[in-house]
Design an enzyme around this catalytic site. Sequence first.
Site, PDB file in Angstrom:
ATOM      1  N   ALA A  96      40.284 -35.570-108.605  1.00  0.00           N
ATOM      2  CA  ALA A  96      39.962 -34.290-107.963  1.00  0.00           C
ATOM      3  C   ALA A  96      40.700 -34.140-106.639  1.00  0.00           C
ATOM      4  O   ALA A  96      41.244 -33.068-106.340  1.00  0.00           O
ATOM      5  CB  ALA A  96      38.452 -34.176-107.747  1.00  0.00           C
TER       6      ALA A  96
ATOM      7  N   GLY B 126      37.428 -42.976-110.065  1.00  0.00           N
ATOM      8  CA  GLY B 126      38.563 -42.349-110.754  1.00  0.00           C
ATOM      9  C   GLY B 126      38.518 -40.834-110.701  1.00  0.00           C
ATOM     10  O   GLY B 126      39.542 -40.175-110.495  1.00  0.00           O
ATOM     11  N   CYS B 127      37.335 -40.274-110.871  1.00  0.00           N
ATOM     12  CA  CYS B 127      37.190 -38.818-110.874  1.00  0.00           C
ATOM     13  C   CYS B 127      37.382 -38.241-109.477  1.00  0.00           C
ATOM     14  O   CYS B 127      37.943 -37.157-109.324  1.00  0.00           O
ATOM     15  CB  CYS B 127      35.833 -38.427-111.449  1.00  0.00           C
ATOM     16  SG  CYS B 127      35.664 -38.913-113.185  1.00  0.00           S
ATOM     17  N   THR B 128      36.936 -38.964-108.469  1.00  0.00           N
ATOM     18  CA  THR B 128      37.146 -38.529-107.089  1.00  0.00           C
ATOM     19  C   THR B 128      38.636 -38.551-106.769  1.00  0.00           C
ATOM     20  O   THR B 128      39.177 -37.599-106.187  1.00  0.00           O
ATOM     21  CB  THR B 128      36.363 -39.419-106.110  1.00  0.00           C
ATOM     22  OG1 THR B 128      34.967 -39.305-106.422  1.00  0.00           O
ATOM     23  CG2 THR B 128      36.606 -39.018-104.671  1.00  0.00           C
TER      24      THR B 128
END
Length: 150
Positions: free
Chosen positions: A48, A43-45
């Site tokens: 970003a 999710g964070c990738t």
Amino acid sequence: MKVNDKLKAFTAKDQNGDEFDISQYLGKKPLVIYFYPKNFTPGCTKEACSFRDSYQDFKDLGAEVIGISDDSESSHQRFAKKHDLPFTLLSDQDGKLRKQFGVKKSLLGLLPGRETFIFDDKGILIHRFNSMDAKPHIRKALKVVKEIKS
């Protein structure tokens, strides 16, 4: 932080290990500051990389994007390099910035929260958005920055 609050000055280490001072932007341009749980997670990738893909749109509107997590500077450096992230990533290992912004833990208190803050060019909080779903953060942030600039 609540809508209409003024952003207080802070410093933190960026992905290059340099001291980053938010006051270089305060009162000069809109800011999109997003907190995320952890580098290299799916999710964070995705979040970003979505900010990366829309970064020029934010720049064209005069805004700056800053990502913050409790990962180390070296982890941020690897994350930024691997995904060609053009914006600043700040390390908040002591949780000081999460506390200053009032970002709470998510998922029954197990994960650091995912929250996006949009400040106008005077440093006033215009919009605050909290969702563990990474997808809507970029779209909402871009919409709010467009409204600020129109």
